[in-house]
Design an enzyme around this catalytic site. Sequence first.
Site, short mmCIF file in Angstrom:
data_model
loop_
_atom_site.label_atom_id
_atom_site.label_comp_id
_atom_site.label_asym_id
_atom_site.label_seq_id
_atom_site.Cartn_x
_atom_site.Cartn_y
_atom_site.Cartn_z
N ASP A 44 0.85 -1.18 0.00
CA ASP A 44 0.00 0.00 0.00
C ASP A 44 0.89 1.23 0.00
OD1 ASP A 44 -2.31 1.69 0.25
OD2 ASP A 44 -3.33 0.07 1.30
N ASP A 53 3.56 2.01 -4.73
CA ASP A 53 2.68 2.84 -5.55
C ASP A 53 2.44 2.08 -6.85
OD1 ASP A 53 1.46 4.67 -7.22
OD2 ASP A 53 2.99 6.23 -6.98
N VAL A 54 1.22 1.58 -7.05
CA VAL A 54 0.96 0.73 -8.21
C VAL A 54 1.01 1.50 -9.52
CG1 VAL A 54 -0.39 -0.94 -6.87
CG2 VAL A 54 -1.58 0.95 -8.07
N ASN A 80 -5.98 -5.67 -5.42
CA ASN A 80 -7.13 -4.98 -4.83
C ASN A 80 -7.03 -3.46 -4.89
OD1 ASN A 80 -9.55 -4.84 -2.85
ND2 ASN A 80 -7.93 -3.70 -1.82
N TYR A 145 -15.49 5.06 -13.55
CA TYR A 145 -15.24 3.91 -12.69
C TYR A 145 -15.69 2.62 -13.37
CZ TYR A 145 -15.35 0.93 -8.53
OH TYR A 145 -15.16 -0.08 -7.62
N LYS A 149 -13.42 -0.74 -14.39
CA LYS A 149 -13.70 -2.07 -13.87
C LYS A 149 -14.12 -3.03 -14.98
CE LYS A 149 -12.61 -1.46 -9.59
NZ LYS A 149 -11.46 -2.19 -8.98
N THR A 180 -17.38 0.41 3.09
CA THR A 180 -15.96 0.70 3.24
C THR A 180 -15.78 2.18 3.57
OG1 THR A 180 -15.70 1.26 0.90
CG2 THR A 180 -15.34 -1.04 1.53
#
Length: 251
Positions: A44, A53-54, A80, A145, A149, A180
């Site tokens: 993370d 950092d993805v 994720n 979004y 996805k 969440t």
Amino acid sequence: MSEPAAGRGEFGGLVAVVTGGASGIGQAVARELAARGAEVAVLDLKDTEFVCDVTDDDSVRRAVTAVAERYGRIDVLVNNAGIGAQGTVADNDDAEWRHVFDVNVFGVVRVTRAALPYLRRSPSAAVVNTCSIAATAGLPQRALYSASKGAVLALTRAMAADHVREGIRVNCVTPGTVDTPWVGRLLDAAPDPDGERAALRARQPHGRLVSAHEVACAVAYLASPAAGSTAGIELPVDGGMSGLRLRPPAP
């Protein structure tokens, strides 16, 4: 490379990497896999041993290499890490489109690419991507979004086809609206938070938000060696939203 150890849960002897694992769904996944016997490495941006950092390929490769050096193997990868976006197709500028795809789609690519050499050596290799009901159902005010996805869903199927004969199973979960911190922030910013929460509950046939733990249990199933013949699927965790068409409640 040692075989999974017996007597320590279904993930005994296996090492799992969870991106975006410091909060929300990712945190629930990390805890569930650990409870089932896995050694879990959380990647993370902060609040974790393996800072990653993805959106940065060098950062991803450093983190994945550090996990492999620490534990000696990588068997399970849960992609994720992700961010949300609101609005119609006209509401987000090019920079935001690029940023959301950079995290939600290219992040999956970068981390999986870095982990593949280790996954290929595992006797129980599995990749689970966190997708969304937004990939399969048209939701209002979620154009960007949903597009990201939808790409994750298509990517999951393509990855599954590419790697199943290498012994690497690839699947994804498609949660509905999950309780969440991100959803909580959206609700807090709404003009009528209570009304918005009621609307989100009502659109899921079971009448409530999905819990992060429920998603984590679905991820654990897909990642488990016990699911060795499950590959290339999307597993809905949405209270029936994707498949049920209930009559309106009686007045």
